[in-house]
Design a protein around this motif. Sequence first.
Motif, PDB file in Angstrom:
ATOM      1  N   VAL A 125       0.824  -1.207   0.000  1.00 56.10           N
ATOM      2  CA  VAL A 125       0.000   0.000   0.000  1.00 56.10           C
ATOM      3  C   VAL A 125       0.857   1.256   0.000  1.00 56.10           C
ATOM      4  O   VAL A 125       0.521   2.260  -0.598  1.00 56.10           O
ATOM      5  N   THR A 126       2.024   1.162   0.639  1.00 57.13           N
ATOM      6  CA  THR A 126       2.826   2.362   0.815  1.00 57.13           C
ATOM      7  C   THR A 126       3.828   2.557  -0.310  1.00 57.13           C
ATOM      8  O   THR A 126       4.681   3.411  -0.216  1.00 57.13           O
ATOM      9  N   GLU A 127       3.687   1.815  -1.382  1.00 57.72           N
ATOM     10  CA  GLU A 127       4.691   1.862  -2.433  1.00 57.72           C
ATOM     11  C   GLU A 127       4.880   3.270  -2.987  1.00 57.72           C
ATOM     12  O   GLU A 127       3.939   3.951  -3.348  1.00 57.72           O
ATOM     13  N   ASN A 128       6.134   3.689  -3.056  1.00 53.03           N
ATOM     14  CA  ASN A 128       6.518   4.933  -3.715  1.00 53.03           C
ATOM     15  C   ASN A 128       5.897   6.180  -3.111  1.00 53.03           C
ATOM     16  O   ASN A 128       5.848   7.209  -3.761  1.00 53.03           O
ATOM     17  N   SER A 154      19.850  -0.651  -7.556  1.00 53.62           N
ATOM     18  CA  SER A 154      18.698   0.220  -7.787  1.00 53.62           C
ATOM     19  C   SER A 154      17.557  -0.258  -6.900  1.00 53.62           C
ATOM     20  O   SER A 154      17.060  -1.369  -7.058  1.00 53.62           O
ATOM     21  N   LEU A 155      17.186   0.582  -5.957  1.00 52.92           N
ATOM     22  CA  LEU A 155      16.074   0.247  -5.062  1.00 52.92           C
ATOM     23  C   LEU A 155      14.809   0.820  -5.682  1.00 52.92           C
ATOM     24  O   LEU A 155      14.548   2.014  -5.601  1.00 52.92           O
ATOM     25  N   GLU A 156      14.047  -0.055  -6.350  1.00 51.13           N
ATOM     26  CA  GLU A 156      12.874   0.427  -7.080  1.00 51.13           C
ATOM     27  C   GLU A 156      11.702   0.689  -6.147  1.00 51.13           C
ATOM     28  O   GLU A 156      10.842   1.508  -6.436  1.00 51.13           O
ATOM     29  N   ARG A 157      11.648  -0.048  -5.041  1.00 48.86           N
ATOM     30  CA  ARG A 157      10.681   0.276  -4.000  1.00 48.86           C
ATOM     31  C   ARG A 157      11.135  -0.402  -2.716  1.00 48.86           C
ATOM     32  O   ARG A 157      11.940  -1.327  -2.743  1.00 48.86           O
ATOM     33  N   GLY A 158      10.635   0.069  -1.590  1.00 45.74           N
ATOM     34  CA  GLY A 158      10.918  -0.581  -0.322  1.00 45.74           C
ATOM     35  C   GLY A 158      12.056   0.065   0.450  1.00 45.74           C
ATOM     36  O   GLY A 158      12.405   1.225   0.225  1.00 45.74           O
ATOM     37  N   THR A 159      12.641  -0.733   1.346  1.00 44.83           N
ATOM     38  CA  THR A 159      13.654  -0.222   2.267  1.00 44.83           C
ATOM     39  C   THR A 159      14.819  -1.197   2.354  1.00 44.83           C
ATOM     40  O   THR A 159      14.610  -2.410   2.394  1.00 44.83           O
ATOM     41  N   ILE A 160      16.029  -0.660   2.396  1.00 44.97           N
ATOM     42  CA  ILE A 160      17.204  -1.497   2.632  1.00 44.97           C
ATOM     43  C   ILE A 160      18.037  -0.866   3.735  1.00 44.97           C
ATOM     44  O   ILE A 160      17.942   0.337   4.000  1.00 44.97           O
ATOM     45  N   HIS A 161      18.846  -1.702   4.395  1.00 47.91           N
ATOM     46  CA  HIS A 161      19.791  -1.225   5.401  1.00 47.91           C
ATOM     47  C   HIS A 161      21.158  -1.758   4.996  1.00 47.91           C
ATOM     48  O   HIS A 161      21.350  -2.965   4.933  1.00 47.91           O
ATOM     49  N   ALA A 162      22.066  -0.865   4.693  1.00 47.89           N
ATOM     50  CA  ALA A 162      23.353  -1.303   4.148  1.00 47.89           C
ATOM     51  C   ALA A 162      24.472  -1.135   5.166  1.00 47.89           C
ATOM     52  O   ALA A 162      24.567  -0.115   5.839  1.00 47.89           O
TER      53      ALA A 162
END
Lengths: 148, 328
Positions: A68-71, B159-167
């Motif tokens: 739901v929270t995408e982008n 390339s982070l197209e969506r979401g979250t990462i921790h590097a």
Amino acid sequence: MVHGILLARVPPPEVDDLVQEVFLSALRQLHALRDSSRFGAWLGTITRNLANDYFRKAIPVSKLTEPVTENHAKTGASDHAAEQEAKAILAVIRALPESYREPLMLRLVEGMTGPEIAARTGLTHGSVRVNLCRGMQLLREKLGETSA
Amino acid sequence: MKDDYLWDGSGEPDPEIQKLEAALGRYRHNQPAPAFDRLREIRPVEQRRAFFSLRWLPQLGAVAVIVLLAAAVFLVLRSRPSGNAGPSWDVARLEGTPRVGWHAIGDKSGPGKLGIGQTLVTDNFSRATITLDETGRVEVDPSSRLRLVTNGPGRKRLSLERGTIHATIWAPPGEFVVDTPSAVAVDLGCVSFIPAGAICQTRPGIGPGTPYLEDASASFRDALSKFDFSSTTAAERTALLGVILADARKGDVLTLWHLLSRVSDPDRPGVYDRLAALAPPPAVVTRQGILGLDRSMLDAWWNSLGFGDIYLWRTYEHNWSQRPPKVN
């Protein structure tokens, strides 16, 4: 065309990857194409089969829903509203019968004209025209119901 | 005819269709397609039986080459903006069933590999890590989509197209880059350290802002946000910096330390003075050194602030059992 057919069947975030899969699959099966004039229809069949394969995978459908929270971070409020509207319209089209869904997706999303759709898919002009008109009529009704 | 516009775009435009086209245009495919059409030109229907005749082999070979090249160009444009080869990243499942392409990473299938052009996808219930020994480790949260763009020597690009990462990166500064929808984050040797309880915002076209503690005052956060993302002139930034410094509490030394290297030279003494008042620098740190952005002195001051040894931030993995850095 491939993109539009996939968009009519699978969740939008999966479409780009599947487009690649379709072309790779087409290259692998190219030797099986006997009639090059049917290339568009042949590619369309591969596309539909791969879309069906996508749903046969073991991954539960419930896990493939778009977050739901995408982008949210990248879009402003107005853009977000437009995105939500586009998603809603897309969902309505995806709920239409298959014969209407594909031509509408190719016309409204991919920007193809009716003659182009006929040429690419191998369908007759008459068939595409009828499906576009009826599909559009049905889409107007469904959108009317949704907004009401 | 009534439906001419729907049929071929001619005739009087239908406003409702135009509205639908405008709304749905965002989904339009904009990559070049392979040139399969050449096949039809060279292999007409009536010559089907001669398909395998030697006479057509040169043409068929040419078609195959064209098709393969077109497909290769398509795939390369789609997935490998810069074609540096390199080793694959190891993918390990943390929760659920993350996927690399069609390959599910699960208990039974064991760890996987993420090669150039491939995409790691986590659904709402899955998490994964990707690791490259020489570079670092990236933890991928649920509902994320991460593609490996480049993996050449001296440059790793995701390339982070969506979401979250921790590097957690131990590669030399500048080697590790992440494209996001709103910014390109370049690891410059941990220029931004975001400990537990801190936030760092990003804005499209601008990039990451200055980290701050979640419990910072509203006026402090507001001024910092304007300083990072809205200010356009030096005078405006100086005025906002004045508000930030005036509102800074003892806990806000995290932000002030980062501001040392983010403000202009004329503004830096003010930041130094305020930070020194809230957290006096250790003996090895001099005002002159900080104003000249001496790295060893900046490091020494950071170490005295209580956020952990900077060597650990730069070199080793932070304790993942703590709340990881949060990027909004």
